[in-house]
Each structure stands twice: as structure tokens, then as C-alpha cells.
Design an enzyme around this catalytic site. Sequence first.
Site, PDB file in Angstrom:
ATOM      1  N   GLU A 210       1.103  -1.019  -0.448  1.00 30.80           N
ATOM      2  CA  GLU A 210      -0.180  -0.530   0.018  1.00 30.80           C
ATOM      3  C   GLU A 210       0.768   1.820   0.120  1.00 30.80           C
ATOM      4  O   GLU A 210       1.275   1.670   0.682  1.00 30.80           O
ATOM      5  CB  GLU A 210      -0.678  -0.182   1.052  1.00 30.80           C
ATOM      6  N   CYS A 244      -2.721   9.705   2.350  1.00 32.32           N
ATOM      7  CA  CYS A 244      -1.733   9.024   1.439  1.00 32.32           C
ATOM      8  C   CYS A 244      -2.941   9.404  -0.054  1.00 32.32           C
ATOM      9  O   CYS A 244      -2.087   9.328  -1.213  1.00 32.32           O
ATOM     10  CB  CYS A 244      -1.516   7.174   1.847  1.00 32.32           C
TER      11      CYS A 244
HETATM   12  P1  NAD Z   1       7.985   4.742   5.273  1.00 34.53           P
HETATM   13  O1  NAD Z   1       8.442   3.918   3.791  1.00 34.53           O
HETATM   14  O2  NAD Z   1       9.458   5.671   5.021  1.00 34.53           O
HETATM   15  O3  NAD Z   1       7.679   3.469   6.357  1.00 34.53           O
HETATM   16  C1  NAD Z   1       7.018   2.419   6.573  1.00 34.53           C
HETATM   17  C2  NAD Z   1       7.833   1.495   7.249  1.00 34.53           C
HETATM   18  O4  NAD Z   1       8.939   1.418   6.826  1.00 34.53           O
HETATM   19  C3  NAD Z   1       7.895   2.265   8.611  1.00 34.53           C
HETATM   20  O5  NAD Z   1       7.460   0.892  10.108  1.00 34.53           O
HETATM   21  C4  NAD Z   1       9.220   1.654   8.413  1.00 34.53           C
HETATM   22  O6  NAD Z   1      10.184   1.735  10.150  1.00 34.53           O
HETATM   23  C5  NAD Z   1       9.733   1.110   7.487  1.00 34.53           C
HETATM   24  N1  NAD Z   1      10.734   1.176   6.917  1.00 34.53           N
HETATM   25  C6  NAD Z   1      11.599   2.226   6.673  1.00 34.53           C
HETATM   26  N2  NAD Z   1      12.502   2.492   5.879  1.00 34.53           N
HETATM   27  C7  NAD Z   1      12.309   0.967   6.182  1.00 34.53           C
HETATM   28  C8  NAD Z   1      13.690   0.362   5.401  1.00 34.53           C
HETATM   29  N3  NAD Z   1      14.715   0.942   4.664  1.00 34.53           N
HETATM   30  N4  NAD Z   1      13.455  -0.904   5.429  1.00 34.53           N
HETATM   31  C9  NAD Z   1      12.698  -1.942   6.016  1.00 34.53           C
HETATM   32  N5  NAD Z   1      12.025  -1.039   6.497  1.00 34.53           N
HETATM   33  C10 NAD Z   1      11.900  -0.124   6.488  1.00 34.53           C
HETATM   34  O7  NAD Z   1       6.974   5.397   5.001  1.00 34.53           O
HETATM   35  P2  NAD Z   1       6.243   6.487   5.705  1.00 34.53           P
HETATM   36  O8  NAD Z   1       6.878   7.893   5.616  1.00 34.53           O
HETATM   37  O9  NAD Z   1       6.186   5.972   7.085  1.00 34.53           O
HETATM   38  O10 NAD Z   1       4.818   7.049   5.388  1.00 34.53           O
HETATM   39  C11 NAD Z   1       4.842   7.401   4.533  1.00 34.53           C
HETATM   40  C12 NAD Z   1       3.947   7.495   3.058  1.00 34.53           C
HETATM   41  O11 NAD Z   1       3.786   5.953   3.636  1.00 34.53           O
HETATM   42  C13 NAD Z   1       3.375   8.139   1.877  1.00 34.53           C
HETATM   43  O12 NAD Z   1       4.172   7.812   1.328  1.00 34.53           O
HETATM   44  C14 NAD Z   1       2.371   7.316   1.596  1.00 34.53           C
HETATM   45  O13 NAD Z   1       1.524   7.892   0.716  1.00 34.53           O
HETATM   46  C15 NAD Z   1       2.484   6.643   1.990  1.00 34.53           C
HETATM   47  N6  NAD Z   1       0.946   6.057   2.288  1.00 34.53           N
HETATM   48  C16 NAD Z   1       0.287   4.822   2.108  1.00 34.53           C
HETATM   49  C17 NAD Z   1      -1.007   4.762   2.464  1.00 34.53           C
HETATM   50  C18 NAD Z   1      -1.431   3.521   1.548  1.00 34.53           C
HETATM   51  O14 NAD Z   1      -2.425   2.911   2.147  1.00 34.53           O
HETATM   52  N7  NAD Z   1      -1.415   3.391   0.229  1.00 34.53           N
HETATM   53  C19 NAD Z   1      -0.930   4.979   3.775  1.00 34.53           C
HETATM   54  C20 NAD Z   1      -0.460   5.604   3.637  1.00 34.53           C
HETATM   55  C21 NAD Z   1       0.652   5.801   4.148  1.00 34.53           C
END
Ligand code: NAD
Length: 456
Positions: A210, A244
Amino acid sequence: MDNYHSLVNKQRLFFLTGITKDVAFRLEALQKLRNAILSHEKELMEALKADLNKSEFEAYSTEIGMELKEIRFTLSNLRSWVKPKKIKTPISHLGSTSSIYAEPYGVALIISPWNYPFQLAIAPLVGAIAAGNCAILKPSELTPKTSEVLGKLIIKIFPEEYISVVQGGVETSQALLDEKFDYIFFTGSVPIGKIIMKSASKNLTPVTLELGGKSPCIVHEDANIKLAAKRIAWGKFMNAGQTCVAPDYLYLHQNIRNKFINHFREAIKDLYGERPLNNPNYTRIVSKIHFNRLQSFLNNGEIIIGGAANEEGLTIEPTVLTNITWDDPVMQDEIFGPILPVLEYSHLSDVSEGIHNHPNPLALYLFSENDNVQQEVLNSISFGGGCINDTVYHMVSPYLPFGGVGSSGIGSYHGKGSFDTFSHQKSVLKQTTLFDIPVRYPNVKDGLKKIKVFLK
Ligand code: NAD
């Protein structure tokens, strides 16, 4: 670095006992989860306030209440979802019946982001439980208070061999990804989504991703402008734009530009008051890094509404930027903040072309009273999901599977969609032993001629 091998193993052994597949067990688990959310409502609201300055109204409507509703919906439908589906059998299979069994994958890993730190952790968990899986949840490190309450809540109601919360950041996530899971459900950004998929490929683990991206909002010249302004302001500035599916940017028809901007200014004032930065219920930006990134966009184009920021409080006013083109920095990536750039257009074909030159959006919103315009946009642009004459609302219907397409994501969930996502569809043919039709066997007389009757 922690090693999660023994935790995953414990869950796998627990899964193999078969207990999580029992429907009564699943229903009880969901009921326990619902009760725990109800009894932690105050703590959750305080945590969301501390992490993001979410108001009680936003915390309840977009996180707590939404999940209570999701669980209630699942509780009342689960018994019918788990029933094996009887389906048609072709004449060539005379004597047999066919069914599809929804079967849990096993041990699921759920990784969630910070922007709706409770909702986006619990919603997939509801699906994992409903489908009969064990699960490990890794919530976001950027909203530590909410993640802590989440951990406390889960540990009180579930043994770790069934459902467990693991706290930590990138390294923790990566250590978890070193283990073999049966399903990975990730919500987060596009670049991390790619890392997750690469990791999952080591064991060919199926994934739901997602993700995000730039979601356009088109306001056509025949739109109900006042209502459009109100609904866009609501969807964009909720959670300070850190949603998002928030409208990322506006495609505004040039004939209605000024009228729309005036209504939009009024709508913002109605929602957040004359000075949103002084409104105690206005959500803040999650971190200084995110705040700085957003603030750097304020010199793109021309600020026509808002533009003020409070560095100490990490808040940015609802802001509208005009004189923007696709070359501006604010148009390069998902904004994820209360800044709305405006592109003007005169022909719908320019809109489709602009969107086609960029990755498929997670959401798209169109405001128009004209059926033909609506059909043209639906037929010509690919996007995850969206609304006509509204914003964000599609994602709160349990009947509409929610997810992206292309780089905005893989798979979908919510309502029955969540149950389906966490279930493998096992197709089974049950054959009769009362007779045996010979045509398939190679030693049958005139075999080729006979088989051609069935296979043509
Ligand atoms: P992110 O991708 O930075 O982090 C998400 C999760 O991944 C966190 O739990 C983090 O600890 C983990 N993570 C971060 N780096 C990682 C790595 N290198 N390897 C493995 N895990 C890792 O996202 P965010 O900043 O927390 O959220 C914002 C983003 O999420 C935006 O792009 C938004 O559009 C998206 N989002 C999508 C939805 C949806 O339903 N489609 C909903 C909410 C947010």
C-alpha cells in the site's frame, strides 16, 4: 541487532496447531481486539495528540472509530466469508464438484507507517486475524507514543505466538525481513516498498504494498464549485495533508480559477479558523526533517493562500501555490503536507496527458457535473481508486477494496478485501469414484478423436 527467528518459529508452530483457523477462535480474537480498543480509547487519543497533535475528533473519526467499525463489519460477515465457495464444474469433468477454500497463509508480517499510526496497523491486522493467520506487527518508530499503546494493548489480549508487536525502526524492519514469512503486508512509501518486494522475493513471499504517490484532484469548469472547495479542503488538510490519499495537487479549469480560490479560502477559514496555526486542534508535521522538506516548497510559484509556518510547533498553514508547472520541486514527489499546488488547464486532454507522463496515482478526484466528462476521465486515466465529486471518502467504505496500481501499490484491502488479501484461494475438485470416464487415458480406442469432442 535482534534476531526474530525464534518469534517467527513460535508463531509458525502455533499456526500449525490449527487453532487460528477455527472460526470461533477468530471471532473471539476480533471481539477481544474491539474491546481492547474501546477500553484504551482515552490512551490512544492522548498518544495521537502527543505524536501528531491530532484532535480528539480526528483521532476518533480517522483512526479509532474507523477500526471499531471495520472490526464490527468483519464480525458480522466472517461466518459467510469463510464458507467454501461452490462453483461451476464443466461437462468434461462429469461426476465431480468444485469448490474454493479460503485458507490462511500462515505467519504474516505487517509493517505500518506513521501518518495514521493506529488505523494503518490495525486495519491489516483485522484482515490477518479474520483470515486465520498469526501476525507480527511492526508499527512506525516516528509515532512512538501510539506504537507503545498499540504494543501494550496487543500484549494484554494475545499471546506472542499468535499476535505480536515488535517496536523499532529501519534496522528492526530489516531484521524481520530476514526471516521467512508467509505473507508481507506493507504500508509506506514507494522507495521502501521496492526494498520490501526485493526482500520478499528471496522466499517468494506474496506481498501487498500500500504505497503512495501524487494524487490529482481535477476541478472542471462545470463543477459545483462551492461544494468542491469544501470537500477538497477537508480531504487535503485533514491530518495536515499527511494522508496517502489526500489530493496532492489541483488541476483547475482556468475559467473558474478565481471563483474556486475564493471559495477555497472561505472553506479553509470555516474548517480551521482565521489563523490555523493558533488552532489547538490543527495537526502538526511528524518531524523536523519532514517540516523542513515541506517548508522548502513554500518558495515554489506564488503563495495565494496561507504560507505561514511555525518551526517550533512544526505546523504549516493550509497553503495554496499558483503559477506552478510540472518542473517545480513541489511537483516532483508526493507532498504529504498541507500544501496544494495548482496547475491550470483549458482542455481535459492536457490533464490526462500530464497525469499519463507520471506514475499511476493512488487516488484521483474529479469534480464535474457532466457524465461525459466523468466517463472520459474514468476511461482514460489509470489510478488506484477515487471519487467523483468528493475526496478521500472512497477509502472508508468496507465494500470498496482499497489499493494502488502500478507504482502506487499492489493488492488491496478493507472489508472483505482484507479477508481475501490474507487468504490463499485453494481450488479443489472433488471427483466421483462411482464411475470413471475413459477419454483422458492414452490407451483408449480412438482416443484423439474422442478427446477432441471435449477439448476444442
Ligand atoms: P516509510 O516507507 O518511510 O516507512 C514505512 C515503514 O517502513 C515504517 O514502519 C518504517 O520503519 C519501515 N521502513 C523504513 N525504511 C525501511 C527500510 N529501509 N527497510 C525496511 N523497512 C523500512 O513511510 P512513512 O514515511 O512511514 O509513510 C509515508 C508514506 O506512506 C507515504 O508515501 C504515503 O503515501 C504512504 N502511505 C500509503 C498508504 C496507503 O494506504 N497506500 C497509507 C499511508 C501512507
